[in-house]
Every structure is written in C-alpha cells, then in structure tokens.
Design an enzyme around this catalytic site. Structure first.
Site, mmCIF file in Angstrom:
data_model
loop_
_atom_site.group_PDB
_atom_site.id
_atom_site.type_symbol
_atom_site.label_atom_id
_atom_site.label_comp_id
_atom_site.label_asym_id
_atom_site.label_seq_id
_atom_site.Cartn_x
_atom_site.Cartn_y
_atom_site.Cartn_z
ATOM 1 N N MET A 62 0.875 -1.207 -0.157
ATOM 2 C CA MET A 62 0.175 0.019 -0.240
ATOM 3 C C MET A 62 0.781 1.203 0.036
ATOM 4 O O MET A 62 0.274 2.089 0.113
ATOM 5 C CB MET A 62 -1.187 0.178 0.913
ATOM 6 C CG MET A 62 -2.038 -1.211 0.856
ATOM 7 S SD MET A 62 -3.115 -0.915 0.115
ATOM 8 C CE MET A 62 -3.871 0.566 -0.237
ATOM 9 N N ARG A 63 2.320 1.140 0.238
ATOM 10 C CA ARG A 63 3.276 2.389 -0.264
ATOM 11 C C ARG A 63 2.547 2.825 -1.266
ATOM 12 O O ARG A 63 3.053 4.174 -0.965
ATOM 13 C CB ARG A 63 4.303 1.742 0.927
ATOM 14 C CG ARG A 63 5.236 3.105 0.357
ATOM 15 C CD ARG A 63 7.022 2.500 1.050
ATOM 16 N NE ARG A 63 6.700 2.509 2.151
ATOM 17 C CZ ARG A 63 7.519 1.039 2.358
ATOM 18 N NH1 ARG A 63 8.422 0.425 1.386
ATOM 19 N NH2 ARG A 63 7.634 0.947 3.747
#
Length: 673
Positions: free
Chosen positions: A286-287
C-alpha cells in the site's frame, strides 16, 4: 558532511542557482514537491554521469525557508515544539532560540554506521555511568536535506537505516544495552548511475519519488548548458546575482505551498482514482497508494489549489509509480502513459446520458490523444523482443553467428568461495565483517569494530584495586577495551567465462545456457556481488563486460551474445586469468569465484588441448565452478576432465537449479556453516 561548496582552482564558489539549471522539469518538480511535503518520502534521481543531478540537489537547499532552533541544541529542536526525548533536553518554554538556514547534509558512500547514526562512548558509560552520545549525520540533517550521492553503492544496512529514519522521523542508537533516540525528520535525496548497479527493489520502494534524467540531445540546449557553466565559473557572484530574483521567487512559492498544504482536501473521488491507478499497475503493498496521495496533495498546494484534481494524481503517479513496477532487477522502471490515462478514466464516475465510443471532455491522452509510439498490448512492460520466441535471426543469412534468447530464470544453487575472507559486506561467502555473529574477541591493538562489553569488563576488573578504585563503577582504560570479532558474509567477484563457439550453438542448448547464467546473475545481484563476463569463440576471447556491480549490464551483454566458430578454450582461460589478476590489484579484498561455462572442447589453433591444460594452471587456487554444457547420450566427459585440472567443482548444466539438487544444497550449507 554539512554542505559542500564547489571550488574552482582552489577558490570557493557560490552554489549554482537552482533556476539556472537547464531543462530537467521532472527532477525540478520532484525536488520541489518533496520540499513542500517531506512526508512524500524523498527523491531517487537515476541518470547517467554528467547530467547535473548533484548540482540541482545542492542548489535546492538555498530555496528552503530557514528554521528556528533552540540555542545550543545539537539536534535542531524547534523551540515551538521541542522533542521531549531530545538528548540535549528537556527544553523549557521560552528557551533562547535563533534562526538558521536549512541544511544540506551529504553522506559519503564510505561512511561508517557510527558516523551516520551517532556513537556512544563506552568508557564513560562504564566508568562514570553517563551516556556520552555524539550525534551523527542524521541529527545534523534534522529539519533539512540529507543527500546521498551514488546511493546504489551504499551498503544495504545503511540504506535501510536511512530509509527507516526518514519514514519514522526518529533515529535510535543502541550499543551494549544503552539506547539513545532523537528526532530525525529530513528530506532524503539519493542520486545514482544505473550503469554502476541498481538498488534492490525492496529499497527502491522505500523512496517516495523517482526521476530518470539524461543529457539533452538538442544542440541548442547543450550550448546553453555550456554557456551558463562557463559564465558561472568566470564570475560566480555575478552569475548567482543574475538568478537571485528567480530563486527568491521560487523560494517564496515553495513557502506559500507549505502554508497551504494542511488545508488541501483529498476527496473520496480522488482516492478512488489513486487506488484504481495503483491497482492497474499491480504494485505491491500500500505504500504506492499512500505516496501517490501525499504527492498529489503536495502538487495541488504547489498549483495553489485547495482540492486534489485528476491532473494532480496524473503527475503524482508519473513520479511515484515507475520504480514500484519492477518485479526483478532486470526490469526497466517506467509506466505506460496509455495505461495511466485508462486507469484515471476508469475511476471517473459514469457520465450522465448515453455512452460514447470514447471519453468526452476528458483529459487528453499522450500526445493529445494520438496513438502510443511503438504500441503493443495494453499494460505490457515493453515491446516483445525481435524474432520468434525471443530469438534474433542473424542479419546475414550466410553468417555463422546467431543470437538466442534466454528462458525464464529459476532459483540457482548457491556457490561460495572457499575459506574465510575479509571483503566487502554481502551475502555469499564467509568473511570477517563488522556485523554478524560474534566468534571471538580482538585485543586493544586492533581497535576495529564495536567494543565488546563483557570482555572489556573482564579485562578491567582485575586491576580495580591497583588503580585505587573503591566505590561503585569501574575505572576503564584504553588498554582494557576489547572488540568483537564477528563473522558474516561477503560479496565476491563472480566472473563468468562463457563458451560461445559453434559447439554451443544449438538453439536449445544455448537457450538453456543463457537461462542458467542469467539465473546465476540474479543470484549474484541478490548477494551484492561484483560480476564480469568473458566470452570466447572463433580464435580469440573477449572481455565482454569488465567487473562491475551492475548485473543489468551483464544480463544485457549476455542476451546479445552471438555464437559460432571454433572453441578457443585456452584463450578463454588466459583472458579469465588476466582479468582476475588485474582485479586482484584493483580490488584486493574481493575474492573471486570463476564460473566456467563450457562443454570442455578445445578446437581452435594447434595443440589446443595442451594449451588449454597449461592455461588452467594459471587459475590454481581460484574457486572455480565448471558448468558442464555437454548434452546427448554420447558424452566425452571433457568438462569433467577440465574441472579436474582446475581443481574445480563440476556441475552439469541440468543441476544448476537449486530444486534439482536439494540434498546437495543442504549438505553444502551444513559444510559452510
């Protein structure tokens, strides 16, 4: 190293103005956005040498607003909100403060870990019971810029430390049970030349944005670059003065965007577009979504908008996603503009009214909606290689040369250099390093590595009465210090010596050879090795790639390797011995591993076999793997015989994969432990 003022003939020069740099709009924008919002996560600048990467980064510091710091605080605490855990604190309200310019701190590639995170004085901790902490570069960079030139050459553990500090906003030092923590919020900027080796994908992902830069091919722009540089060197003060107003205006815009940033709204529609784009490009974790969102907000503030728009997301995705698409080290970073536009369009709410064949009133696609150049299937990583099944037919039908592509890589067996070395930190062979498990203690005359607490106490304890010590604590002297002897892993020089003669020219066999070598290259990349490539065919051998840490370059040379002609085995061995001899002088601490890829035949020149045996004698003592490429029912066993002359390990090509020899790998691991 705080700042670095350029010099010319021994005279200090003013920094080159940021607005005087010609071209590179993407790099300019990425640096500005990271300055507006440090939470973006910094910038990684990839590009060939001589493209003004360092010049632009160093010029950025002059655009940033000054910072208020507490007087006498080595950690640059903000007087309005001091760090409660500051080692120089606690700081009371109304503490005296002053304003200073934002810092640019440069981290040298060869810096030790203590220089980066800081160091503790063990002698004072033992004898006086006080924590004497000397701050490092992370403390100096707090509330400023931390610049790492050639970040790809930095040790992985230091890169991890930097990225963790940048993400957490704190740096922690722990030595023998003593712990110190301080704030470390900075904009991390790294520059690198991909020809010198890549960062691992896991580390690439930790940088917020990435930009590819290259020198312009436009003669007019190149002329302007040279003109400005010569004018700068002739009169630095006058040149800087000519761009002072432009730099000041840009600095004011950055400061205005910083003030606007907290009030910029990120609506759900924009978040949906970001999620659609990141899912479309199949990025891991999800970065990517978080960084894209932060970058879009920063871009909206930079544009003076109070709400994120599709244009902000488009710009953010172009900067935040390219380096997150890589699945292996041989993938080129980049994103498809057509795929990006499609993802943005798919995330738009459905239009009211009848559907059209195409978007109406939407944002134009690449080249104002024109077709993509060299277009292939949507979402592909690039155009398919020429030829059938990745093969490139020879340019001339009468030529004996042909080029065969490789298949899919596999997990290769781990080959290690014999004995214990003292080379560069890596993940292949046993070595004495400054990290790893403790296997002994070194005397004070060595003074290398971290002090060993228990051994130091044991050395000092018998002398306390003679030294007049009667109270609590110990009197520790320099002669009492003992240092840990640690064993870890080192990176090696893996030199591939590949037979490209006609006996290897069968398509199926050469494809298998290239696949195996490419798999070993991938293993070398993961183990932080240096690699080189020697090939031999016809009547001579060639150093196709001098030793380098860029396995991507080795993979490219291997992919284009032609085959055909006789087999000059002796020349191949002689060239390999020459390369290893030269490299031993250039990089003596890095031990070599020679991987000889051959079927063992020697057919070029008179007395080819005798000369090959004589050449093998020059490689005595070098850890060598003979990858036997002989196939078929009738085998001559020449490669096995050559392995005997070399004192090498004989490995059939079919057994290079780890899965094919699981038992042997377990036995090898047991012997190496």
């Amino acid at each position: 190293m705080i700042g670095r003022t350029p010099t010319h003939e021994g005279v200090l020069l003013k920094p080159y103005p940021f607005t005087a740099v010609v071209g590179m709009p993407d790099l300019r924008l990425a640096l500005v956005l990271s300055s507006i919002s440090p939470a973006v996560g910094g910038v990684l600048v990839r590009g060939e040498k001589g493209t003004a990467k360092s010049t632009m980064v160093r010029a950025l510091a002059g655009l940033l607003p000054g910072v208020d710091v507490v007087d006498g605080c080595r950690f640059s605490c903000d007087p309005a909100s001091p760090d409660p855990a500051c080692p120089d604190g606690p700081h009371a309200e109304g503490v005296p403060a002053h304003r200073r310019p934002a810092r640019l701190v440069e981290l040298p590639v060869g810096a030790a870990e203590d220089r980066v995170v800081g160091s503790l004085n063990l002698e004072k901790a033992l004898s006086e019971g006080v924590t004497d902490y000397q701050p490092g570069l992370l403390a100096a960079a707090h509330r400023g810029l931390l610049y790492v030139d050639e970040v790809n050459l930095l040790h992985d553990h230091l890169v991890d430390t930097l990225l963790d500090a940048a993400a957490m906003g704190r740096a922690t030092v722990e030595r023998e049970g003593v712990s110190v923590s301080h704030a470390a919020r900075f904009v991390l900027i790294g520059t690198m030349n991909p020809e010198e080796g890549e960062l691992r994908p896991q580390l690439l992902d930790r940088f917020g944005l990435t930009v590819e830069v290259s020198s312009s091919r436009d003669p007019e722009q190149r002329v302007e670059v040279v003109r400005r540089r010569l004018a700068y060197e002739a009169d630095p003060d006058g040149f800087a003065e000519g761009y002072a107003s432009a730099d000041a205006a840009l600095a004011a815009e950055i400061e205005a965007a910083q003030r606007l940033l907290p009030s910029v709204k990120l609506p759900d529609e924009a978040l949906r577009q970001i999620a659609e784009v990141c899912a479309s490009f199949e990025v891991d974790g999800m970065r990517a979504d978080i960084v894209t969102a932060r970058t879009a907000v920063a871009h909206a503030a930079w544009a003076g908008r109070s709400e994120v728009t599709t244009e902000d997301i488009r710009v953010a995705a172009r900067l935040a996603l390219p380096h997150r698409r890589r699945r292996n080290p041989f993938d080129a970073p980049g994103i498809s503009e057509e795929q990006l536009e499609q993802a943005l369009e798919d995330a738009q709410p459905p239009p009211e009214g009848p559907d059209d064949d195409g978007p109406s009133g939407g944002s134009p696609g690449p080249d104002d909606g024109g077709p993509m150049p060299d277009g292939g299937p949507s979402g592909s990583d690039g155009a398919p290689p020429p030829g059938d099944n990745g093969e490139t037919p020879p340019g001339n039908g009468s030529s004996p040369q042909k080029t065969v592509g490789a298949g899919d890589t596999f997990r290769a067996r781990v080959f290690r250099v014999k004995g214990t070395g003292e080379g560069e930190r890596g993940r292949r062979s046993r070595a004495i390093t400054d990290t790893g498990r403790t296997i002994g203690v070194q005397p004070p005359s060595v003074r290398d590595g971290r002090p060993h607490l228990v051994a130091t106490i044991r050395a000092a304890a018998p002398h306390q009465q003679a030294r007049g010590r009667s109270g609590a604590g110990l009197e520790v002297r320099s002669a009492d210090l003992r240092f840990a002897l640690r064993e870890g892993r080192e990176g090696n020089l893996v030199l591939f010596c590949v037979d490209a003669s006609g006996s290897m020219g069968a398509r199926a066999r050469m494809r298998e050879v290239k696949t195996a070598v490419l798999s070993l290259l991938l293993d070398a990349y993961q183990r932080r090795d240096k690699v080189g490539l020697v090939t031999f065919r016809g009547a001579e051998a060639e150093l196709a790639l001098p030793p380098t840490i860029s396995v991507e370059a080795a993979a490219a040379r291997l992919d284009g390797l032609p085959t055909g002609g006789r087999t000059p085995l002796a020349e191949g061995l002689l060239e390999a011995a020459r390369v290893l001899r030269v490299e031993a002088i250039r990089d003596p601490r890095r031990r070599p591993l020679l991987v000889l890829v051959t079927d063992g035949r020697a057919t070029s020149g008179s007395d080819a076999v005798a000369r090959a045996k004589a050449a093998a004698g020059l490689l005595t003592g070098v850890t060598t793997i003979v990858m036997d490429c002989e196939t078929g029912r009738m085998r001559l066993g020449l490669a096995a015989e050559l392995a005997g002359h070399l004192g090498a390990e004989h490995v059939p090509l079919s057994e290079v994969a780890a899965e094919s020899l699981a038992t042997a790998v377990r036995e090898r691991t047991g012997r190496a432990a």
